[in-house]
Design an enzyme around this catalytic site. Structure first.
Site: not given
Ligand code: BDR
Ligand code: CA
Length: 321
Positions: A11, A241
């Site tokens: 995403d 992340h």
């Molecule tokens: C996840 O949530 C999204 O905001 C980031 O892209 C990552 O995949 C972290 O909690």
């Molecule tokens: Ca993500």
């Protein structure tokens, strides 16, 4: 040695863009497709951004659009405050040159995994709706995927959207629960480790110096992301992340794992929590400790190569003089 085939379900999203460019720049990975999902942005924005990232990397791999909404719950609003209105911080809407693959994401995934049985690693770094749909559409696919490496969850630590839930799981808890119930090899790179892995503005400047095109873009979008983290944790860094999930594929030894059967709470105050399951489920390899400095250095080293790798792949394109 042949490269590891990889599909990222994404995403994009600032840290998604970092993960995708890491995968393109790594010579042990063969990123063979992207599938898109709502989450950080609406799914149409995710598809547009994913296509633009493939343009930027000079790699015309298929991008297939997935779900616009979760399986059961009412959709949460996109997290524009974390990733910007269009997904890449302050940057305006990108204009990719190519169109998406005509197949919906779950069909593209089934076709591609079936074309390379046992060879493909699937790496979802957004809500798990497309992956749940894939299992629904083609349950036998579980035996044909090499493994599923998920960025998501908070097993023994607090969440990041509620006290209990991590964003990707919270955005479609029913989908995540059915993915954890499936009989395939899974690894979870969740907040237990990713909240320890950070980069700062100097790190991104160092990438931009070596790779002004792609690294310069990563530096620019990181500013918004660092601004968000500064507003919540008071430090001028951003948490890595999504790149960490891809780095766990190339550099597994930087992580320590525990095998835990998992389920997801799908209603009530703790909706989206990833908890130990008492049901008979295949244990998930959950990352519980990480050498954060090493992961950060690997990210920087690989991303510094991104312009060079792009030039090499440009030369391989048909029609190059
Ligand atoms: C996840 O949530 C999204 O905001 C980031 O892209 C990552 O995949 C972290 O909690
Ligand atoms: Ca993500």
């Amino acid at each position: 040695m042949s490269k590891q085939k990889l599909i990222i379900d994404t995403d994009p999203g600032i840290d998604d863009a970092m993960a995708i460019h890491y995968a393109f720049a790594h010579d042990a990975l063969d990123l063979i497709g992207l599938t898109t999902i709502f989450g950080n942005v609406f799914v149409e924005q995710a598809t547009r951004n994913a296509l633009w990232l493939t343009d930027q990397a000079g790699r015309a791999i298929p991008v297939s659009e997935g779900a616009a909404t979760p399986i059961t719950i009412t959709p949460n609003a996109p997290s524009h405050y974390v990733h910007g209105d269009e997904g890449f911080g302050d940057m305006p809407a990108m204009r990719p040159t190519r169109s998406a693959d005509p197949r919906p994401a779950h069909i593209f995934l089934a076709d591609t995994i079936r074309a390379y049985p046992g060879e493909v690693i699937l790496c979802p770094i957004g809500p798990l709706t497309n992956i749940a749909r894939l299992l629904d559409h083609d349950p036998a696919i579980a035996a044909l995927v090499k493994k599923v490496v998920i960025m998501g969850g908070a097993v023994d630590c607090p969440g990041n959207v509620t006290a209990f839930a991590e964003a990707n799981i919270w955005n479609d808890p029913h989908a995540a629960d059915s993915v954890f119930a499936a009989p395939w090899d899974m690894e979870l790179i969740g907040l237990d480790v990713t909240s320890q892995i950070s980069c700062d503005a100097d790190d991104f400047s160092s990438i931009a110096r070596e790779a002004p095109d792609i690294g310069g873009f990563l530096e620019q979008i990181s500013l918004f992301y660092i601004g968000f983290y500064h507003s919540i944790i008071g430090r001028h860094v951003c948490l890595m992340h999504d790149p960490s999930a891809v780095i766990s594929i190339t550099d597994e030894t930087a992580f320590e794992y525990e095998n835990i059967p998992l389920e997801v709470i799908c209603s009530g105050d703790r909706i989206g929590a990833t908890i130990r399951s008492q049901q008979k489920r295949r244990p998930v390899k959950v990352a519980k400790a990480v050498d954060a400095m090493t992961v950060r250095e690997i990210f920087l080293d690989i991303c510094k190569q991104s312009d060079k790798i792009k030039k090499q792949s440009d030369k391989r394109q048909p029609g190059h003089a």
